[in-house]
Design an enzyme around this catalytic site. Structure first.
Site, mmCIF file in Angstrom:
data_model
loop_
_atom_site.group_PDB
_atom_site.id
_atom_site.type_symbol
_atom_site.label_atom_id
_atom_site.label_comp_id
_atom_site.label_asym_id
_atom_site.label_seq_id
_atom_site.Cartn_x
_atom_site.Cartn_y
_atom_site.Cartn_z
ATOM 1 N N ARG A 74 0.852 -1.186 0.000
ATOM 2 C CA ARG A 74 0.000 0.000 0.000
ATOM 3 C C ARG A 74 0.890 1.239 0.000
ATOM 4 N NH1 ARG A 74 -2.896 3.112 4.671
ATOM 5 N NH2 ARG A 74 -4.235 4.408 3.399
ATOM 6 N N HIS A 118 -3.229 10.855 0.602
ATOM 7 C CA HIS A 118 -2.677 10.688 1.943
ATOM 8 C C HIS A 118 -2.101 12.050 2.341
ATOM 9 C CE1 HIS A 118 -1.251 7.371 4.863
ATOM 10 N NE2 HIS A 118 -0.973 8.526 5.452
ATOM 11 N N GLU A 163 -7.725 8.308 6.123
ATOM 12 C CA GLU A 163 -7.998 8.961 7.399
ATOM 13 C C GLU A 163 -8.558 10.371 7.245
ATOM 14 O OE1 GLU A 163 -4.654 8.618 10.067
ATOM 15 O OE2 GLU A 163 -4.741 6.437 10.041
ATOM 16 N N ASN A 291 -7.588 1.575 9.751
ATOM 17 C CA ASN A 291 -6.305 1.893 10.367
ATOM 18 C C ASN A 291 -6.532 1.856 11.871
ATOM 19 O OD1 ASN A 291 -5.651 2.410 7.719
ATOM 20 N ND2 ASN A 291 -5.132 4.569 8.010
ATOM 21 N N TYR A 293 -4.764 1.716 15.748
ATOM 22 C CA TYR A 293 -3.570 1.846 16.588
ATOM 23 C C TYR A 293 -3.828 1.685 18.084
ATOM 24 C CZ TYR A 293 -1.018 3.407 12.479
ATOM 25 O OH TYR A 293 -0.429 3.440 11.254
ATOM 26 N N GLU A 366 -3.609 -0.112 8.080
ATOM 27 C CA GLU A 366 -2.475 0.343 8.892
ATOM 28 C C GLU A 366 -2.604 -0.250 10.284
ATOM 29 O OE1 GLU A 366 -1.645 4.565 9.197
ATOM 30 O OE2 GLU A 366 -2.099 4.864 7.061
HETATM 31 C C1 FCB Z 1 -1.536 7.345 10.615
HETATM 32 C C2 FCB Z 1 -1.129 7.858 9.258
HETATM 33 C C3 FCB Z 1 0.191 7.342 8.778
HETATM 34 C C4 FCB Z 1 1.206 7.221 9.892
HETATM 35 C C5 FCB Z 1 0.627 6.534 11.095
HETATM 36 C C6 FCB Z 1 1.583 6.373 12.236
HETATM 37 O O1 FCB Z 1 -2.432 8.215 11.199
HETATM 38 O O2 FCB Z 1 -2.094 7.528 8.286
HETATM 39 O O3 FCB Z 1 0.618 8.172 7.729
HETATM 40 O O4 FCB Z 1 1.761 8.445 10.167
HETATM 41 O O5 FCB Z 1 -0.504 7.201 11.534
#
Ligand code: FCB
Length: 464
Positions: A74, A118, A163, A291, A293, A366
């Site tokens: 990607r 992006h 995002e 995405n 985290y 992500e």
């Molecule tokens: C996300 C972004 C990516 C990267 C990660 C850590 O929010 O999409 O570009 O910076 O965080």
């Protein structure tokens, strides 16, 4: 713990974070070039001017991907390379870079997964008002069809926007990201127009290659109320509303969530939504990129706990500002970004998407962990923390698939250490270490570990 045979094992990057060559082959300036040059905006005054020089080293990088055994990659396309002013005919030299990259990937047997936006908006479009202006959505759709016309015969999986939450709210509400504006009402229009741009782009691209697959990538969080008291439950509702449902509902159900619209009364969003917009945004999509985290824990009880710096809603978004919501320490271990690690949140989210939203293929577009790590004396990086993070999140993916969630692939963030936005080069997310002075690439322990996972098509039973 095996994954399906056709599971897409990948890694992700983004143009401004890796390419460099910001003034080459006719590329125009983007909002990130301008923002990074503005003193005080990016840690250490870092910029993406050189980044990891991927523009010149893409062949070496594709070879690294092949060594890892990646099935899919990607990356994002830089809009100002393709349209230096954000409008008009394509800059052939810019498009050629992506033609070369795609050819190299296909030769290596790696499926290309481009993302069209992006965050590197052409500066000329920001000067004309940026995402708060409706016209930007139309410009985006034009640009998307240009790229798709050039590559759509060989590239079959397209992600429109990455995002939109960050692009709209970090870019236009808190000012922590480019273009750095602090304008609550404008940020809501920006969010709407980003999604409108997604819908228009899918419409345009699908008309040309109906067989290709289209989707968007959203950053979703697991959200917990700090306690069961009403104020905390309401805080969790508000943050889930703005962080998750504000994007998922229009994209997948064709309507903004009613409670969020009530929270947002008086900020002008209603006026920005024109007849037909929601149907356009709600184009059928073939996949949704997730995405993931971290998890947020929030309270609405006045005076309790300190405001964590993890959300732009802290002080600049009156509708969920600190009168209503404060982010509290959830008591979990954190990565080098200070982000709490919680793989159970990923399973929770995937189950929720499967249970509450119309069926659509899901991809983790992500997931990863950033640290400020260094190359060791033995010329590698012993990133056991990253391996533990990835292992735990992949186990959550496996559990989701076992529950019947249509999760079809996983792209770790990131292939290479790179420019981490407002953090500059201080935080490293890569499987591959990059020495920014020499551009030498050295796979970390996590790269070898991930290659093993791909080779075996899964993880060993039992926890690490
Ligand atoms: C996300 C972004 C990516 C990267 C990660 C850590 O929010 O999409 O570009 O910076 O965080």
């Amino acid at each position: 713990m095996s994954f399906p045979e056709d599971f897409r094992w990948g890694a992700a990057t983004a143009a401004y974070q890796i390419e460099g060559a910001t003034a080459e082959d006719g590329r125009g300036p983007s909002v990130w070039d301008t923002f990074a040059r503005t003193p005080g905006k990016v840690l250490g005054g870092d910029t993406g001017d050189v980044a990891v020089d991927h523009y010149h080293r893409y062949r070496e990088d594709v070879a690294l991907m092949a060594d890892l055994g990646l099935r899919a990659y990607r990356f994002s396309v830089s809009w100002p390379r393709v349209q230096p002013d954000g409008a008009g005919t394509a800059n052939t030299a810019g498009l050629d870079f992506y033609r070369r990259l795609v050819d190299a990937l296909l030769e290596a047997g790696i499926e290309p997964w481009p993302t069209l936006y992006h965050w590197d908006l052409p500066q000329a479009l920001e000067d004309a008002g940026g995402w708060p202006e409706r016209e930007t959505a139309h410009r985006f759709a034009d640009y998307a069809t240009i790229v798709h016309d050039a590559l759509g015969d060989r590239v079959h999986h397209w992600t429109t926007i990455n995002e939109p939450w960050c692009a709209a709210f970090l870019g236009y509400a808190s000012g922590e990201h480019a273009p750095g504006r602090i304008d609550a009402a404008g940020s809501l229009r920006a969010a709407h127009h980003l999604m409108l741009g997604h819908g228009l782009a899918v419409e345009g691209m699908r008309a040309r290659h109906p067989g290709n697959h289209f989707g968007a990538a959203v950053n979703l969080y697991a959200i917990s109320p700090a306690s069961g008291v009403d104020a905390d439950l309401d805080a969790a509702r508000r943050i889930d509303g703005m962080q998750n449902r504000f994007f998922l509902d229009p994209l997948l159900r064709g309507a903004y969530p009613a409670d969020v619209l009530t929270d947002l009364e008086g900020f002008g969003l209603d006026e920005a939504i024109k007849d037909g917009d929601l149907a356009t945004i709600n184009q059928p999509v073939d996949h949704l990129g997730v995405n993931y985290y971290s998890r947020f824990t929030v309270t609405g009880v006045p005076g309790e706990a300190t405001q964590a710096a993890t959300s732009p809603f802290a002080s600049h978004s009156p509708w969920v500002g600190s009168d209503f919501v404060r982010f509290v320490d959830g008591g979990r271990p954190v990565t080098g970004m200070g982000w709490e690690i919680d793989e159970s949140g990923l399973l929770e989210l995937l189950s929720r998407l499967h249970g509450e939203y119309p069926a659509v293929d899901l991809y983790i577009t992500e997931n990863g962990a950033g640290y400020d790590e260094e190359l060791g004396g033995d010329d590698t990086v012993h990133d056991q923390d990253r391996i533990a993070y990835l292992d735990a999140h992949l186990r959550a993916c496996h559990a989701a698939i076992s529950e019947g969630v249509p999760l079809r692939g996983y792209f770790t963030w990131s292939l290479l250490d790179n420019f981490e936005w407002a953090w500059g080069y201080s935080k490293r997310f890569g499987l591959v270490h990059v020495d920014y002075a020499t551009q030498r690439r050295v796979p970390k322990e996590s790269a070898r570990w991930y290659a093993g996972v791909i080779r075996h098509g899964g993880l060993p039973e039992g926890h690490r």
